[in-house]
Design an enzyme around this catalytic site. Structure first.
Site, PDB file in Angstrom:
ATOM      1  N   HIS A 124       3.906 -16.119   5.642  1.00 51.72           N
ATOM      2  CA  HIS A 124       3.824 -15.068   6.665  1.00 51.72           C
ATOM      3  C   HIS A 124       3.355 -15.738   7.965  1.00 51.72           C
ATOM      4  CE1 HIS A 124       1.875 -11.602   8.677  1.00 51.72           C
ATOM      5  NE2 HIS A 124       2.613 -10.826   7.896  1.00 51.72           N
ATOM      6  N   ASP A 201      -3.624 -17.637   0.998  1.00 51.81           N
ATOM      7  CA  ASP A 201      -3.367 -16.347   1.627  1.00 51.81           C
ATOM      8  C   ASP A 201      -3.111 -15.349   0.502  1.00 51.81           C
ATOM      9  OD1 ASP A 201      -2.328 -14.086   2.776  1.00 51.81           O
ATOM     10  OD2 ASP A 201      -0.744 -15.105   3.908  1.00 51.81           O
ATOM     11  N   GLN A 204      -0.937 -10.548  -0.279  1.00 49.83           N
ATOM     12  CA  GLN A 204      -0.013  -9.825  -1.165  1.00 49.83           C
ATOM     13  C   GLN A 204      -0.378  -9.912  -2.631  1.00 49.83           C
ATOM     14  OE1 GLN A 204       2.280  -7.730  -0.349  1.00 49.83           O
ATOM     15  NE2 GLN A 204       2.290  -8.103   1.840  1.00 49.83           N
ATOM     16  N   LYS A 227      -4.128  -3.408   2.139  1.00 47.93           N
ATOM     17  CA  LYS A 227      -3.079  -3.643   1.132  1.00 47.93           C
ATOM     18  C   LYS A 227      -3.591  -3.410  -0.289  1.00 47.93           C
ATOM     19  CE  LYS A 227      -0.757  -7.007   4.072  1.00 47.93           C
ATOM     20  NZ  LYS A 227       0.507  -6.467   4.593  1.00 47.93           N
ATOM     21  N   CYS A 365       7.563 -10.590   9.490  1.00 51.04           N
ATOM     22  CA  CYS A 365       6.614 -11.613   9.950  1.00 51.04           C
ATOM     23  C   CYS A 365       6.822 -12.928   9.213  1.00 51.04           C
ATOM     24  CB  CYS A 365       5.162 -11.145   9.792  1.00 51.04           C
ATOM     25  SG  CYS A 365       4.768  -9.772  10.850  1.00 51.04           S
TER      26      CYS A 365
HETATM   27  N1  PMP Z   1      -0.116 -12.768   4.636  1.00 49.28           N
HETATM   28  C1  PMP Z   1       0.799 -12.059   3.977  1.00 49.28           C
HETATM   29  C2  PMP Z   1       1.543 -12.706   2.844  1.00 49.28           C
HETATM   30  C3  PMP Z   1       1.060 -10.744   4.359  1.00 49.28           C
HETATM   31  O1  PMP Z   1       1.986 -10.040   3.726  1.00 49.28           O
HETATM   32  C4  PMP Z   1       0.334 -10.178   5.421  1.00 49.28           C
HETATM   33  C5  PMP Z   1       0.575  -8.751   5.884  1.00 49.28           C
HETATM   34  N2  PMP Z   1       1.907  -8.381   6.006  1.00 49.28           N
HETATM   35  C6  PMP Z   1      -0.619 -10.962   6.061  1.00 49.28           C
HETATM   36  C7  PMP Z   1      -0.820 -12.252   5.643  1.00 49.28           C
HETATM   37  C8  PMP Z   1      -1.416 -10.467   7.219  1.00 49.28           C
HETATM   38  O2  PMP Z   1      -2.189  -9.369   6.874  1.00 49.28           O
HETATM   39  P1  PMP Z   1      -2.943  -8.575   8.039  1.00 49.28           P
HETATM   40  O3  PMP Z   1      -1.893  -8.097   8.976  1.00 49.28           O
HETATM   41  O4  PMP Z   1      -3.618  -7.476   7.308  1.00 49.28           O
HETATM   42  O5  PMP Z   1      -3.874  -9.533   8.657  1.00 49.28           O
END
Ligand code: PMP
Length: 410
Positions: A124, A201, A204, A227, A365
Protein backbone atom coordinates in the site's frame (compact mmCIF):
# COMPACT_ATOMS: atom_id res chain seq x y z
CA UNK A 1 -19.78 -20.07 9.55
CA UNK A 2 -21.20 -18.51 12.70
CA UNK A 3 -24.19 -20.86 12.63
CA UNK A 4 -27.46 -19.89 14.30
CA UNK A 5 -25.76 -16.97 16.03
CA UNK A 6 -25.09 -15.24 12.75
CA UNK A 7 -28.38 -13.30 12.67
CA UNK A 8 -27.63 -12.06 16.18
CA UNK A 9 -24.16 -11.02 15.10
CA UNK A 10 -25.47 -9.07 12.11
CA UNK A 11 -28.05 -7.40 14.34
CA UNK A 12 -25.18 -5.88 16.30
CA UNK A 13 -24.30 -3.69 13.30
CA UNK A 14 -26.95 -0.96 13.07
CA UNK A 15 -25.63 0.28 9.73
CA UNK A 16 -26.73 -2.99 8.13
CA UNK A 17 -30.37 -2.39 8.99
CA UNK A 18 -30.77 0.38 6.44
CA UNK A 19 -31.70 0.28 2.79
CA UNK A 20 -29.45 2.07 0.32
CA UNK A 21 -30.91 3.33 -2.93
CA UNK A 22 -34.04 1.43 -2.01
CA UNK A 23 -32.21 -1.88 -1.72
CA UNK A 24 -30.81 -4.05 1.05
CA UNK A 25 -27.32 -2.77 1.83
CA UNK A 26 -24.58 -5.19 0.75
CA UNK A 27 -21.55 -3.64 2.43
CA UNK A 28 -18.54 -5.12 0.65
CA UNK A 29 -15.98 -2.45 1.52
CA UNK A 30 -14.74 -3.65 4.88
CA UNK A 31 -11.11 -3.59 3.76
CA UNK A 32 -11.41 0.19 3.48
CA UNK A 33 -13.27 0.57 6.78
CA UNK A 34 -15.26 -2.00 8.69
CA UNK A 35 -18.68 -1.12 10.11
CA UNK A 36 -18.97 -0.71 13.85
CA UNK A 37 -20.87 -3.02 16.20
CA UNK A 38 -23.01 -1.66 19.02
CA UNK A 39 -20.34 -2.83 21.47
CA UNK A 40 -18.02 -0.17 20.02
CA UNK A 41 -20.63 2.54 19.51
CA UNK A 42 -21.99 2.05 23.03
CA UNK A 43 -18.58 1.91 24.71
CA UNK A 44 -17.59 5.21 23.09
CA UNK A 45 -20.93 6.82 23.84
CA UNK A 46 -20.88 5.70 27.50
CA UNK A 47 -17.32 6.94 27.92
CA UNK A 48 -18.12 10.30 26.34
CA UNK A 49 -21.30 10.61 28.39
CA UNK A 50 -19.78 9.91 31.80
CA UNK A 51 -16.02 9.53 31.95
CA UNK A 52 -14.53 11.85 29.36
CA UNK A 53 -11.85 14.29 30.48
CA UNK A 54 -8.28 14.89 29.42
CA UNK A 55 -5.90 12.18 30.57
CA UNK A 56 -2.61 11.92 32.47
CA UNK A 57 -2.63 15.50 33.80
CA UNK A 58 -5.57 15.75 36.13
CA UNK A 59 -5.99 14.79 39.76
CA UNK A 60 -9.77 15.08 39.59
CA UNK A 61 -12.04 12.07 39.42
CA UNK A 62 -13.02 12.27 35.76
CA UNK A 63 -9.46 12.69 34.60
CA UNK A 64 -8.41 9.70 36.68
CA UNK A 65 -11.26 7.62 35.31
CA UNK A 66 -10.41 8.62 31.74
CA UNK A 67 -6.72 7.91 32.31
CA UNK A 68 -7.51 4.48 33.76
CA UNK A 69 -9.78 3.64 30.82
CA UNK A 70 -7.19 4.85 28.28
CA UNK A 71 -4.41 2.79 29.90
CA UNK A 72 -6.71 -0.21 30.24
CA UNK A 73 -7.31 0.07 26.49
CA UNK A 74 -3.56 -0.07 25.98
CA UNK A 75 -3.46 -3.31 28.00
CA UNK A 76 -6.28 -4.76 25.90
CA UNK A 77 -4.46 -3.91 22.69
CA UNK A 78 -1.24 -5.40 24.09
CA UNK A 79 -3.06 -8.69 24.67
CA UNK A 80 -4.62 -8.46 21.18
CA UNK A 81 -1.20 -8.59 19.51
CA UNK A 82 0.42 -10.65 22.29
CA UNK A 83 2.92 -7.94 23.19
CA UNK A 84 5.25 -8.64 26.12
CA UNK A 85 4.17 -5.39 27.77
CA UNK A 86 1.66 -2.57 27.29
CA UNK A 87 4.66 -0.22 27.12
CA UNK A 88 5.24 -1.59 23.62
CA UNK A 89 1.90 -0.19 22.44
CA UNK A 90 2.07 3.33 20.98
CA UNK A 91 -1.26 4.96 20.12
CA UNK A 92 -1.07 6.86 16.85
CA UNK A 93 -3.63 8.14 14.33
CA UNK A 94 -3.56 5.16 11.98
CA UNK A 95 -1.27 2.59 10.34
CA UNK A 96 0.09 5.34 8.11
CA UNK A 97 1.28 7.38 11.08
CA UNK A 98 2.76 4.28 12.73
CA UNK A 99 4.89 3.67 9.64
CA UNK A 100 5.91 7.33 9.37
CA UNK A 101 6.93 7.27 13.03
CA UNK A 102 9.25 4.32 12.42
CA UNK A 103 10.61 5.95 9.27
CA UNK A 104 11.45 9.17 11.13
CA UNK A 105 12.53 7.90 14.56
CA UNK A 106 13.97 4.47 13.86
CA UNK A 107 15.16 4.34 10.26
CA UNK A 108 16.32 7.85 9.56
CA UNK A 109 19.13 7.91 12.17
CA UNK A 110 20.41 4.56 10.84
CA UNK A 111 20.20 5.35 7.15
CA UNK A 112 23.03 6.71 5.04
CA UNK A 113 23.77 7.34 1.38
CA UNK A 114 23.82 4.09 -0.57
CA UNK A 115 21.81 2.17 2.05
CA UNK A 116 18.67 0.29 1.11
CA UNK A 117 15.14 -0.36 2.33
CA UNK A 118 13.45 -3.48 1.03
CA UNK A 119 9.69 -3.58 0.41
CA UNK A 120 7.49 -5.69 -1.88
CA UNK A 121 5.53 -5.08 -5.07
CA UNK A 122 2.23 -5.51 -3.23
CA UNK A 123 2.61 -2.65 -0.74
CA UNK A 124 0.00 0.00 0.00
CA UNK A 125 1.26 3.57 -0.55
CA UNK A 126 1.44 3.87 3.26
CA UNK A 127 4.25 1.31 3.21
CA UNK A 128 6.04 2.85 0.21
CA UNK A 129 6.00 6.62 0.43
CA UNK A 130 7.31 7.08 4.02
CA UNK A 131 10.39 5.00 3.10
CA UNK A 132 10.78 6.85 -0.17
CA UNK A 133 10.80 10.18 1.65
CA UNK A 134 13.51 9.11 4.10
CA UNK A 135 15.55 7.44 1.36
CA UNK A 136 15.44 10.58 -0.76
CA UNK A 137 16.54 12.75 2.15
CA UNK A 138 19.77 10.79 2.67
CA UNK A 139 20.49 9.34 -0.77
CA UNK A 140 19.39 5.80 0.10
CA UNK A 141 17.41 3.56 -2.20
CA UNK A 142 14.19 1.56 -2.16
CA UNK A 143 14.37 -2.01 -3.43
CA UNK A 144 11.33 -4.08 -4.33
CA UNK A 145 10.67 -7.78 -3.96
CA UNK A 146 8.69 -8.93 -7.01
CA UNK A 147 5.52 -11.05 -6.95
CA UNK A 148 4.18 -13.84 -9.15
CA UNK A 149 1.10 -13.45 -11.34
CA UNK A 150 -0.86 -15.24 -8.63
CA UNK A 151 0.17 -12.55 -6.16
CA UNK A 152 2.76 -14.45 -4.13
CA UNK A 153 6.11 -13.06 -3.06
CA UNK A 154 9.01 -14.36 -5.07
CA UNK A 155 11.03 -15.57 -2.08
CA UNK A 156 13.81 -16.93 -4.28
CA UNK A 157 14.79 -13.36 -4.98
CA UNK A 158 15.02 -12.51 -1.29
CA UNK A 159 18.68 -13.49 -0.69
CA UNK A 160 19.70 -11.30 -3.64
CA UNK A 161 17.63 -8.34 -2.50
CA UNK A 162 18.49 -8.50 1.19
CA UNK A 163 22.04 -7.22 1.02
CA UNK A 164 24.75 -5.81 3.24
CA UNK A 165 23.24 -2.34 2.73
CA UNK A 166 19.68 -3.28 3.71
CA UNK A 167 18.65 -1.31 6.80
CA UNK A 168 15.02 -2.43 7.00
CA UNK A 169 12.54 -4.88 5.53
CA UNK A 170 9.03 -3.35 5.41
CA UNK A 171 6.41 -5.85 4.36
CA UNK A 172 2.65 -6.13 4.47
CA UNK A 173 1.17 -8.98 6.47
CA UNK A 174 -1.82 -9.15 4.11
CA UNK A 175 -2.42 -7.37 0.79
CA UNK A 176 -5.40 -5.01 0.56
CA UNK A 177 -5.77 -5.88 -3.13
CA UNK A 178 -4.60 -9.46 -3.69
CA UNK A 179 -5.60 -10.75 -0.27
CA UNK A 180 -2.28 -12.60 -0.02
CA UNK A 181 -1.13 -13.38 3.51
CA UNK A 182 2.64 -13.27 3.62
CA UNK A 183 4.65 -15.65 5.76
CA UNK A 184 6.00 -12.90 7.96
CA UNK A 185 7.60 -15.30 10.47
CA UNK A 186 9.69 -16.87 7.69
CA UNK A 187 10.61 -13.50 6.20
CA UNK A 188 11.64 -12.23 9.62
CA UNK A 189 13.84 -15.27 10.22
CA UNK A 190 15.68 -14.63 6.95
CA UNK A 191 15.98 -10.88 7.57
CA UNK A 192 17.14 -11.26 11.17
CA UNK A 193 19.76 -13.81 10.13
CA UNK A 194 21.26 -10.94 8.16
CA UNK A 195 20.79 -8.42 10.94
CA UNK A 196 17.94 -6.62 9.16
CA UNK A 197 15.02 -5.34 11.29
CA UNK A 198 11.47 -5.90 10.06
CA UNK A 199 8.38 -3.67 10.06
CA UNK A 200 5.06 -5.35 9.32
CA UNK A 201 2.11 -3.44 7.90
CA UNK A 202 -0.74 -5.23 9.64
CA UNK A 203 -3.56 -2.94 8.48
CA UNK A 204 -5.27 -5.73 6.54
CA UNK A 205 -4.20 -8.73 8.59
CA UNK A 206 -5.39 -7.53 12.00
CA UNK A 207 -9.13 -7.83 11.14
CA UNK A 208 -8.73 -11.35 9.74
CA UNK A 209 -6.23 -13.37 11.73
CA UNK A 210 -4.75 -13.68 15.18
CA UNK A 211 -1.72 -11.42 15.38
CA UNK A 212 1.08 -12.65 17.62
CA UNK A 213 4.04 -10.31 17.44
CA UNK A 214 6.15 -12.67 19.53
CA UNK A 215 5.51 -15.60 17.18
CA UNK A 216 6.11 -13.40 14.12
CA UNK A 217 9.26 -12.14 15.87
CA UNK A 218 9.10 -8.90 13.86
CA UNK A 219 10.33 -5.55 15.24
CA UNK A 220 7.40 -3.24 14.47
CA UNK A 221 3.74 -3.95 13.70
CA UNK A 222 1.32 -1.26 12.49
CA UNK A 223 -2.47 -1.31 12.21
CA UNK A 224 -5.57 0.94 12.24
CA UNK A 225 -8.60 0.69 14.51
CA UNK A 226 -11.09 1.48 11.74
CA UNK A 227 -10.33 -1.77 9.94
CA UNK A 228 -10.85 -3.90 13.08
CA UNK A 229 -14.41 -2.62 13.65
CA UNK A 230 -13.23 0.33 15.72
CA UNK A 231 -13.25 4.09 15.10
CA UNK A 232 -11.13 6.03 12.62
CA UNK A 233 -8.51 8.44 13.94
CA UNK A 234 -6.67 5.94 16.12
CA UNK A 235 -4.16 3.28 15.25
CA UNK A 236 -1.39 1.29 16.84
CA UNK A 237 2.32 0.94 16.54
CA UNK A 238 3.66 -2.07 18.38
CA UNK A 239 7.42 -1.86 18.73
CA UNK A 240 9.96 -4.10 20.42
CA UNK A 241 10.73 -2.44 23.78
CA UNK A 242 14.51 -2.59 23.25
CA UNK A 243 14.14 -0.61 20.03
CA UNK A 244 11.56 1.90 21.27
CA UNK A 245 13.73 2.96 24.23
CA UNK A 246 16.56 3.91 21.88
CA UNK A 247 14.42 5.96 19.50
CA UNK A 248 14.22 9.77 19.57
CA UNK A 249 10.81 11.48 19.80
CA UNK A 250 8.66 11.69 16.67
CA UNK A 251 6.81 14.88 17.58
CA UNK A 252 7.39 17.31 20.44
CA UNK A 253 4.80 18.67 22.84
CA UNK A 254 2.92 17.91 26.00
CA UNK A 255 2.74 14.45 27.52
CA UNK A 256 5.93 13.20 25.87
CA UNK A 257 8.44 15.01 28.09
CA UNK A 258 10.14 14.30 31.37
CA UNK A 259 11.38 17.85 32.07
CA UNK A 260 11.32 21.02 29.99
CA UNK A 261 13.39 24.17 30.31
CA UNK A 262 14.35 26.77 27.71
CA UNK A 263 17.82 25.24 27.65
CA UNK A 264 16.49 21.86 26.66
CA UNK A 265 14.12 19.04 27.47
CA UNK A 266 14.32 15.42 28.50
CA UNK A 267 11.84 12.91 27.29
CA UNK A 268 9.48 10.41 28.81
CA UNK A 269 10.01 6.68 28.37
CA UNK A 270 8.04 4.89 25.63
CA UNK A 271 5.21 4.79 24.84
CA UNK A 272 4.56 8.34 26.19
CA UNK A 273 7.66 9.62 24.34
CA UNK A 274 5.83 9.00 21.05
CA UNK A 275 2.42 10.32 22.08
CA UNK A 276 2.76 14.10 22.01
CA UNK A 277 -0.42 16.06 22.61
CA UNK A 278 -3.93 14.97 23.53
CA UNK A 279 -4.67 11.65 21.82
CA UNK A 280 -7.95 10.27 20.49
CA UNK A 281 -8.98 9.24 24.01
CA UNK A 282 -12.46 8.01 23.13
CA UNK A 283 -10.93 6.26 20.12
CA UNK A 284 -8.77 4.11 22.38
CA UNK A 285 -11.88 3.09 24.33
CA UNK A 286 -13.58 2.20 21.04
CA UNK A 287 -10.57 0.26 19.81
CA UNK A 288 -10.45 -1.80 22.99
CA UNK A 289 -14.17 -2.58 22.67
CA UNK A 290 -13.61 -3.53 19.02
CA UNK A 291 -10.82 -6.01 19.64
CA UNK A 292 -12.77 -7.53 22.54
CA UNK A 293 -15.71 -7.92 20.18
CA UNK A 294 -13.60 -9.48 17.44
CA UNK A 295 -11.84 -11.88 19.78
CA UNK A 296 -15.22 -12.75 21.28
CA UNK A 297 -16.33 -14.17 17.91
CA UNK A 298 -13.27 -16.42 17.82
CA UNK A 299 -10.63 -16.48 15.12
CA UNK A 300 -11.57 -19.96 13.90
CA UNK A 301 -15.09 -18.71 13.21
CA UNK A 302 -13.88 -15.52 11.54
CA UNK A 303 -11.59 -17.50 9.23
CA UNK A 304 -14.08 -20.27 8.43
CA UNK A 305 -16.86 -17.80 7.65
CA UNK A 306 -14.62 -15.80 5.38
CA UNK A 307 -13.31 -18.89 3.60
CA UNK A 308 -16.85 -19.97 2.72
CA UNK A 309 -17.85 -16.54 1.40
CA UNK A 310 -14.64 -16.15 -0.57
CA UNK A 311 -15.10 -19.53 -2.25
CA UNK A 312 -18.75 -18.71 -3.08
CA UNK A 313 -17.88 -15.34 -4.53
CA UNK A 314 -14.87 -16.53 -6.51
CA UNK A 315 -16.81 -19.39 -8.01
CA UNK A 316 -19.76 -17.25 -9.06
CA UNK A 317 -17.59 -14.42 -10.40
CA UNK A 318 -15.41 -16.81 -12.40
CA UNK A 319 -18.44 -17.99 -14.32
CA UNK A 320 -18.85 -14.49 -15.76
CA UNK A 321 -17.08 -14.37 -19.12
CA UNK A 322 -14.34 -11.76 -19.35
CA UNK A 323 -13.95 -11.41 -15.59
CA UNK A 324 -10.46 -11.61 -14.16
CA UNK A 325 -9.67 -12.02 -10.48
CA UNK A 326 -6.31 -10.74 -9.22
CA UNK A 327 -4.66 -12.68 -6.41
CA UNK A 328 -4.72 -16.46 -6.22
CA UNK A 329 -2.70 -17.15 -3.13
CA UNK A 330 -3.92 -20.02 -0.98
CA UNK A 331 -5.30 -18.87 2.38
CA UNK A 332 -6.02 -15.32 1.24
CA UNK A 333 -8.11 -12.96 3.37
CA UNK A 334 -11.65 -12.02 2.30
CA UNK A 335 -10.71 -9.61 -0.46
CA UNK A 336 -11.46 -10.06 -4.17
CA UNK A 337 -10.02 -7.62 -6.69
CA UNK A 338 -11.26 -8.01 -10.23
CA UNK A 339 -11.87 -6.45 -13.59
CA UNK A 340 -14.52 -7.09 -16.18
CA UNK A 341 -13.53 -6.85 -19.81
CA UNK A 342 -15.12 -3.83 -21.52
CA UNK A 343 -16.32 -2.19 -18.29
CA UNK A 344 -14.25 0.31 -16.31
CA UNK A 345 -13.87 -0.51 -12.62
CA UNK A 346 -15.46 2.83 -11.73
CA UNK A 347 -18.53 1.99 -13.79
CA UNK A 348 -18.73 -1.34 -12.01
CA UNK A 349 -18.65 0.50 -8.70
CA UNK A 350 -21.34 2.97 -9.76
CA UNK A 351 -23.65 0.32 -11.16
CA UNK A 352 -23.19 -1.81 -8.05
CA UNK A 353 -23.98 1.19 -5.84
CA UNK A 354 -27.26 1.71 -7.67
CA UNK A 355 -28.39 -1.65 -6.29
CA UNK A 356 -27.13 -1.09 -2.76
CA UNK A 357 -23.83 -2.92 -3.24
CA UNK A 358 -20.87 -1.04 -1.76
CA UNK A 359 -17.59 -2.00 -3.42
CA UNK A 360 -14.47 0.04 -4.07
CA UNK A 361 -12.82 0.79 -7.38
CA UNK A 362 -9.62 2.55 -8.28
CA UNK A 363 -5.95 2.00 -7.62
CA UNK A 364 -6.52 1.04 -3.96
CA UNK A 365 -3.52 3.12 -2.89
CA UNK A 366 -1.31 0.60 -4.65
CA UNK A 367 -0.42 2.22 -7.97
CA UNK A 368 2.76 0.19 -8.44
CA UNK A 369 0.69 -2.98 -8.00
CA UNK A 370 -1.78 -1.79 -10.66
CA UNK A 371 1.21 -1.27 -12.93
CA UNK A 372 2.44 -4.78 -12.17
CA UNK A 373 -0.85 -6.13 -13.58
CA UNK A 374 -0.99 -3.61 -16.41
CA UNK A 375 -4.22 -1.93 -15.32
CA UNK A 376 -5.15 1.55 -14.11
CA UNK A 377 -7.84 0.36 -11.72
CA UNK A 378 -9.56 -2.68 -10.23
CA UNK A 379 -12.89 -3.25 -8.56
CA UNK A 380 -12.65 -4.76 -5.08
CA UNK A 381 -15.17 -6.52 -2.88
CA UNK A 382 -14.09 -7.21 0.69
CA UNK A 383 -15.77 -9.10 3.51
CA UNK A 384 -16.29 -8.47 7.18
CA UNK A 385 -17.62 -10.73 9.92
CA UNK A 386 -21.17 -9.61 9.03
CA UNK A 387 -20.94 -10.39 5.29
CA UNK A 388 -23.23 -13.12 4.00
CA UNK A 389 -24.34 -15.10 0.95
CA UNK A 390 -26.97 -12.48 0.08
CA UNK A 391 -24.21 -9.88 -0.20
CA UNK A 392 -22.32 -12.17 -2.56
CA UNK A 393 -25.44 -12.81 -4.64
CA UNK A 394 -26.12 -9.05 -4.89
CA UNK A 395 -22.54 -8.44 -5.99
CA UNK A 396 -22.66 -11.11 -8.68
CA UNK A 397 -26.03 -9.82 -9.94
CA UNK A 398 -24.65 -6.28 -10.12
CA UNK A 399 -21.59 -7.37 -12.08
CA UNK A 400 -23.75 -9.33 -14.50
CA UNK A 401 -26.03 -6.31 -14.88
CA UNK A 402 -23.04 -4.09 -15.66
CA UNK A 403 -21.91 -6.53 -18.29
CA UNK A 404 -25.34 -6.58 -19.90
CA UNK A 405 -25.58 -2.78 -19.89
CA UNK A 406 -22.22 -2.36 -21.58
CA UNK A 407 -22.87 -5.17 -24.08
CA UNK A 408 -25.98 -3.28 -25.22
CA UNK A 409 -23.91 -0.20 -25.91
CA UNK A 410 -21.46 -1.93 -28.21
N1 PMP B 1 -1.66 -0.66 4.66
C1 PMP B 1 -2.62 -1.38 4.08
C2 PMP B 1 -2.30 -2.74 3.55
C3 PMP B 1 -3.91 -0.84 3.96
O1 PMP B 1 -4.86 -1.53 3.36
C4 PMP B 1 -4.17 0.44 4.48
C5 PMP B 1 -5.54 1.08 4.38
N2 PMP B 1 -6.17 0.96 3.14
C6 PMP B 1 -3.13 1.13 5.09
C7 PMP B 1 -1.89 0.55 5.16
C8 PMP B 1 -3.29 2.51 5.64
O2 PMP B 1 -4.24 2.54 6.65
P1 PMP B 1 -4.70 3.97 7.21
O3 PMP B 1 -5.27 4.71 6.06
O4 PMP B 1 -5.72 3.61 8.23
O5 PMP B 1 -3.50 4.60 7.77
Amino acid sequence: DFGPDFAALRAQFPALAQTVRGRRLAYLDSAASALKPLAVIDAMSAFDSRDYANIHRGVHALSQRATDAFEAARQTVARFVNARSADEIVFVRNATEAINLVAASFLRPRLGAGDEVLISAMEHHANIVPWQLVCESVGARLRVMPISDDGLLDLERLPQLLGARTRLLAITHASNVLGTVNDVAALTRIAHARGVPVLVDGAQAAPHLRVDVQALDCDFYAFSAHKVYGPSGIGVLWGRAELLVGMPPYQGGGDMIHTVSFEGSTFAAPPARFEAGTPHITGAIGLAAAVDFLQGIGWEHVAAHERVLLAQAEQALQEIPGLRIYGRAPGKIGVIAFNLEGVHAHDLGTIADASGVAIRSGHHCAMPLMQRYGVAAMARASFGVYSDAQDVAALVAAVRQAQAMFADRR
